[in-house]
Design a protein around this motif. Structure first.
Motif, PDB file in Angstrom:
ATOM      1  N   GLU A  80     -10.120   5.536  40.334  1.00 18.87           N
ATOM      2  CA  GLU A  80      -9.299   4.433  39.848  1.00 18.87           C
ATOM      3  C   GLU A  80      -8.910   3.479  40.983  1.00 18.87           C
ATOM      4  O   GLU A  80      -8.985   2.273  40.843  1.00 18.87           O
ATOM      5  CB  GLU A  80      -8.049   4.986  39.167  1.00 18.87           C
ATOM      6  N   THR A  81      -8.481   4.049  42.107  1.00 18.41           N
ATOM      7  CA  THR A  81      -8.302   3.213  43.298  1.00 18.41           C
ATOM      8  C   THR A  81      -9.590   3.362  44.111  1.00 18.41           C
ATOM      9  O   THR A  81     -10.169   4.451  44.125  1.00 18.41           O
ATOM     10  CB  THR A  81      -7.109   3.695  44.148  1.00 18.41           C
ATOM     11  N   PRO A  82     -10.047   2.309  44.771  1.00 16.47           N
ATOM     12  CA  PRO A  82     -11.364   2.379  45.410  1.00 16.47           C
ATOM     13  C   PRO A  82     -11.510   3.522  46.424  1.00 16.47           C
ATOM     14  O   PRO A  82     -12.606   4.006  46.637  1.00 16.47           O
ATOM     15  CB  PRO A  82     -11.493   1.021  46.087  1.00 16.47           C
ATOM     16  N   PHE A 154     -19.147   8.430  36.429  1.00 15.09           N
ATOM     17  CA  PHE A 154     -17.791   8.322  35.907  1.00 15.09           C
ATOM     18  C   PHE A 154     -17.148   7.124  36.599  1.00 15.09           C
ATOM     19  O   PHE A 154     -16.973   7.136  37.816  1.00 15.09           O
ATOM     20  CB  PHE A 154     -16.974   9.578  36.229  1.00 15.09           C
ATOM     21  N   LEU A 155     -16.836   6.133  35.834  1.00 10.79           N
ATOM     22  CA  LEU A 155     -16.228   4.929  36.410  1.00 10.79           C
ATOM     23  C   LEU A 155     -14.809   4.814  35.866  1.00 10.79           C
ATOM     24  O   LEU A 155     -14.600   4.568  34.680  1.00 10.79           O
ATOM     25  CB  LEU A 155     -17.045   3.683  36.035  1.00 10.79           C
ATOM     26  N   ASP A 156     -13.852   5.013  36.741  1.00  9.41           N
ATOM     27  CA  ASP A 156     -12.443   5.009  36.339  1.00  9.41           C
ATOM     28  C   ASP A 156     -11.857   3.638  36.654  1.00  9.41           C
ATOM     29  O   ASP A 156     -11.648   3.304  37.818  1.00  9.41           O
ATOM     30  CB  ASP A 156     -11.701   6.118  37.099  1.00  9.41           C
ATOM     31  N   GLU A 157     -11.610   2.871  35.630  1.00  5.19           N
ATOM     32  CA  GLU A 157     -11.064   1.510  35.762  1.00  5.19           C
ATOM     33  C   GLU A 157     -11.840   0.699  36.800  1.00  5.19           C
ATOM     34  O   GLU A 157     -11.257   0.216  37.784  1.00  5.19           O
ATOM     35  CB  GLU A 157      -9.586   1.569  36.161  1.00  5.19           C
ATOM     36  N   PRO A 158     -13.123   0.495  36.607  1.00  7.61           N
ATOM     37  CA  PRO A 158     -13.916  -0.153  37.668  1.00  7.61           C
ATOM     38  C   PRO A 158     -13.586  -1.625  37.877  1.00  7.61           C
ATOM     39  O   PRO A 158     -13.934  -2.184  38.909  1.00  7.61           O
ATOM     40  CB  PRO A 158     -15.359   0.002  37.170  1.00  7.61           C
ATOM     41  N   THR A 159     -12.894  -2.243  36.900  1.00  7.50           N
ATOM     42  CA  THR A 159     -12.578  -3.672  37.082  1.00  7.50           C
ATOM     43  C   THR A 159     -11.079  -3.911  37.204  1.00  7.50           C
ATOM     44  O   THR A 159     -10.639  -5.047  37.149  1.00  7.50           O
ATOM     45  CB  THR A 159     -13.123  -4.501  35.908  1.00  7.50           C
ATOM     46  N   ALA A 160     -10.322  -2.839  37.373  1.00 10.26           N
ATOM     47  CA  ALA A 160      -8.860  -2.995  37.446  1.00 10.26           C
ATOM     48  C   ALA A 160      -8.481  -3.906  38.607  1.00 10.26           C
ATOM     49  O   ALA A 160      -8.905  -3.690  39.747  1.00 10.26           O
ATOM     50  CB  ALA A 160      -8.200  -1.634  37.622  1.00 10.26           C
ATOM     51  N   GLY A 161      -7.704  -4.912  38.314  1.00  7.35           N
ATOM     52  CA  GLY A 161      -7.189  -5.789  39.362  1.00  7.35           C
ATOM     53  C   GLY A 161      -8.178  -6.807  39.886  1.00  7.35           C
ATOM     54  O   GLY A 161      -7.875  -7.525  40.835  1.00  7.35           O
TER      55      GLY A 161
ATOM     56  N   ARG B 116      -3.302   7.480  52.243  1.00 12.28           N
ATOM     57  CA  ARG B 116      -4.149   6.288  52.113  1.00 12.28           C
ATOM     58  C   ARG B 116      -4.974   6.318  50.840  1.00 12.28           C
ATOM     59  O   ARG B 116      -5.721   5.391  50.561  1.00 12.28           O
ATOM     60  CB  ARG B 116      -5.065   6.178  53.340  1.00 12.28           C
ATOM     61  N   ARG B 117      -4.867   7.411  50.095  1.00 12.59           N
ATOM     62  CA  ARG B 117      -5.576   7.600  48.828  1.00 12.59           C
ATOM     63  C   ARG B 117      -7.095   7.572  49.023  1.00 12.59           C
ATOM     64  O   ARG B 117      -7.826   7.061  48.190  1.00 12.59           O
ATOM     65  CB  ARG B 117      -5.126   6.562  47.794  1.00 12.59           C
ATOM     66  N   THR B 118      -7.550   8.075  50.157  1.00 14.02           N
ATOM     67  CA  THR B 118      -8.990   8.135  50.400  1.00 14.02           C
ATOM     68  C   THR B 118      -9.520   9.557  50.229  1.00 14.02           C
ATOM     69  O   THR B 118     -10.726   9.773  50.258  1.00 14.02           O
ATOM     70  CB  THR B 118      -9.327   7.664  51.829  1.00 14.02           C
ATOM     71  N   LEU B 119      -8.603  10.501  50.052  1.00 15.38           N
ATOM     72  CA  LEU B 119      -9.033  11.904  49.985  1.00 15.38           C
ATOM     73  C   LEU B 119      -9.822  12.188  48.712  1.00 15.38           C
ATOM     74  O   LEU B 119     -10.755  12.985  48.711  1.00 15.38           O
ATOM     75  CB  LEU B 119      -7.804  12.819  50.069  1.00 15.38           C
ATOM     76  N   GLU B 120      -9.453  11.501  47.625  1.00 18.40           N
ATOM     77  CA  GLU B 120     -10.057  11.817  46.336  1.00 18.40           C
ATOM     78  C   GLU B 120     -11.573  11.622  46.366  1.00 18.40           C
ATOM     79  O   GLU B 120     -12.327  12.424  45.806  1.00 18.40           O
ATOM     80  CB  GLU B 120      -9.424  10.964  45.233  1.00 18.40           C
TER      81      GLU B 120
END
Lengths: 342, 270
Positions: A80-82, A154-161, B116-120
């Motif tokens: 969801e976040t890159p 699996f694309l989680d919100e690929p165009t969010a923001g 930093r939310r890079t772990l996922e």
């Protein structure tokens, strides 16, 4: 990919609750739902990152829990976040993940260069990601998900923001992926996008499936009859709305809420009076009868349009929210509820 | 074990560390202070000791056991002071370097990645939990070892050069320091890693992980205070024993960490 009664609980909260889901080869399936509906948890379960509380899943015939490494070798995930490291360059980040994804060492550089080119990131490849725009980060994350040529994405919100141009680029890329025969599970809030892209959608609420099917089929199931808009002009003194209501097979006739100019009801003035009405016709024959009836009283019809319910209508109908905002396309059940409320 | 993936994790983590001032600055400044500034200052200690009222070091030596005082037989007062400082009193402080390096990098690569939310993205790669853990541990351990051993070499050069006019000969490293650098320093780094990994699994920011994990500096402070008060006198066998203690603690922490490290749990807590 197939799940059976897949469940994941965090404490007393069931993030995914008895989920039955399947995705066929070459299919784009949309997972729709509010925040917390269970979309992201579903992806994590299917990639073998989370273990289910109960139920089972098979991806390529493999159990994501027992064969997580083998499953992840064949799936690509865009989170969801890159989740791209600002401190690294785009190229270095992709090369690292190519190693982690098991791309053959002699192919790493070429594969990364190809993807950078495909996602229009070649010029920025040797800059730190901290300097990238949000759209560039999203494209970089998508490129990373494709490094190992996965069969299922699996694309989680690929165009969010993303701005509309960047979002369109991502959507176009997803279409290309389907054209290449890949399966895609698309988690999104963007219902217009889901309707445009997905072969099937699955609507989740509190981790449970509340509806599933092709977007058009879900929309068709939403309410009986055809939603029709009629625009034209009628002689003074002719109550067009009353005439339309009188036609067999018509109901819920009202002034078009989105800019109609009247119902044609006389007010003493002379000359043709414009009207714009909407209503629900039983079938196409009822529409033809209405046209004939209006022409018979001297009305001139400028447009007779059929409004198809959208996925958005389906979604809001399922969740029973924002009814007032959607009155134009409100399904009968909701329209009745609105009336009751008023 | 997927060694290629482990190498990739190490390479990525170290590349990121090098780009982060918040992480890099302590990794440079602390070793320079301990290994360059302190030995140079210590080489002037004999002159300072001659200042009236500044004879604490002589008093300290007098409090030490006779067996310890025998190690200074044949040295004049200035040589005794330099040897006491550079060989014995600074020895526990040297251990702070591998501990700090390992803890800072481990905090950055575990909790920092969560922050930093890079772990996922890393968790979705076709690696086992063991590959991920080993990669992360190696990211902290290898630089800690490199800086500790590089620092040991630097300290040897600086100590001998700075104290040459007092000692008149190469006096460093002593056998005790060889054991300290080759046996104890890696053990201390491993303790720092183990503690930080455990803490990082339960917190979400680099600062939290580093600060809570920092409690592992306490055993080293015990060594510093113990030696300064004469309660504990470092010698080669004692240092070897201290190393064994740290290795045992590290083994316990890392074994527990390996048993409890599950990618799903890391995600669920983040």
């Amino acid at each position: 990919m197939r799940t059976h009664a897949l469940t994941r609980a965090f404490g007393t909260n069931r993030a995914v609750d008895a989920l039955d889901l399947h995705v066929e080869v070459g299919e784009i399936v949309g997972l729709l739902g509010h925040n917390g509906a269970g979309k992201t948890t579903t992806v994590r379960l299917l990639a073998g990152v989370l273990t289910p509380t109960s139920g089972s899943a098979r991806v390529f015939g493999l159990d994501p829990v027992a064969d997580g490494v083998a499953v992840r070798r064949r799936v690509g995930v865009s989170t969801e976040t890159p989740a791209v490291d600002d401190r690294l360059t785009g190229r270095f980040g992709l090369e690292t993940y190519a190693e982690l994804q098991g791309v053959a060492p002699e192919r790493v550089r070429a594969r990364v260069a190809d993807l950078l080119d495909a996602f229009d990131l070649s010029e920025a490849a040797d800059r730190r990601v901290a300097t990238y725009s949000k759209g560039m980060r999203q494209r970089l994350a998508l490129a990373r998900a494709l490094l190992h040529d996965p069969e299922l994405l699996f694309l989680d919100e690929p165009t969010a923001g993303l701005d509309p141009v960047a979002a369109r680029a991502v959507v176009d890329r997803v279409r290309v992926l389907r054209g290449e025969g890949r399966s895609v599970v698309l988690c999104t809030h963007d219902l217009v996008q889901a309707q445009a892209l997905c072969d099937r959608v699955v609507v989740l609420e509190h981790g449970r499936v509340v509806a599933a099917g092709a977007p058009a089929a879900l929309a068709a199931d939403l309410g009986a009859g055809l939603r029709v808009r009629v625009v034209g002009a009628a002689p003074a003194g002719v109550d067009v709305a009353a005439r339309l209501t009188a036609v067999s097979g018509w109901r819920d006739v009202a002034a078009d809420a989105t800019g109609g100019t009247g119902t044609g009801a006389g007010d003493g003035a002379t000359g043709p009076r414009p009207f714009a009405l909407e209503g629900v016709a039983r079938d196409a024959d009822a529409v033809a009868d209405a046209v004939a009836a209006l022409v018979a009283v001297g009305a001139r019809l400028h447009a007779v349009e059929r409004d198809l319910p959208t996925l958005e209508d389906v979604y809001f109908a399922l969740h029973g929210k924002h009814a007032g905002e959607r009155s134009r396309f409100a399904p009968p059940a909701r329209a009745a509820a609105e009336e009751e409320a008023s | 074990m997927n060694l290629r993936a482990v190498r990739a994790i190490v390479r990525k983590d170290l590349a990121a560390v090098v780009q982060s001032k918040a992480v890099l600055i302590p990794l440079i400044v602390v070793p320079l202070v301990f290994l360059l500034v302190l030995p140079v200052v210590a080489s002037f200690a004999p002159q300072l000791a001659n200042v009236p009222g500044s004879s604490d070091l002589g008093a300290l030596l007098e409090r030490m056991p006779a067996s310890f005082q025998e190690r200074f037989a044949g040295l004049d007062e200035a040589q005794t002071i330099v040897t006491l400082l550079l060989v014995y009193l600074f020895a526990p402080m040297y251990l702070i370097i591998p501990l700090m390096v390992a803890s800072v990098i481990a905090a950055d690569t575990f909790a920092g990645e969560k922050e930093r939310r890079t772990l996922e993205a890393l968790l979705f790669t076709p690696t086992t939990d063991g590959d991920l853990l080993l990669g992360k541990l190696a990211s902290g351990f290898l630089p800690a070892l490199a800086i500790a051993w590089g620092g040991f070499a630097l300290y040897a050069v600086v100590a001998n050069a700075a104290a040459w006019r007092v000692m008149g000969a190469l006096f460093f490293p002593t056998p005790m320091w060889w054991v300290l650098a080759l046996w104890v320093a890696p053990a201390v780094a491993a303790v720092g890693l183990g503690a930080t990994v455990l803490v990082s699994a339960r917190v979400n920011t680099f600062q939290e992980a580093y600060q809570i994990g920092g409690v592992v500096v306490l055993p080293i402070l015990v060594l510093v205070v113990g030696q300064a008060t004469g309660v504990l006198v470092l010698s080669t066998p004692v240092v070897a024993g201290v190393g064994a203690f740290f290795w045992a603690v590290a083994a316990g922490l890392l074994t527990y960490g390996a048993r409890t490290f599950r990618r799903g749990e890391v995600l669920a807590r983040s």
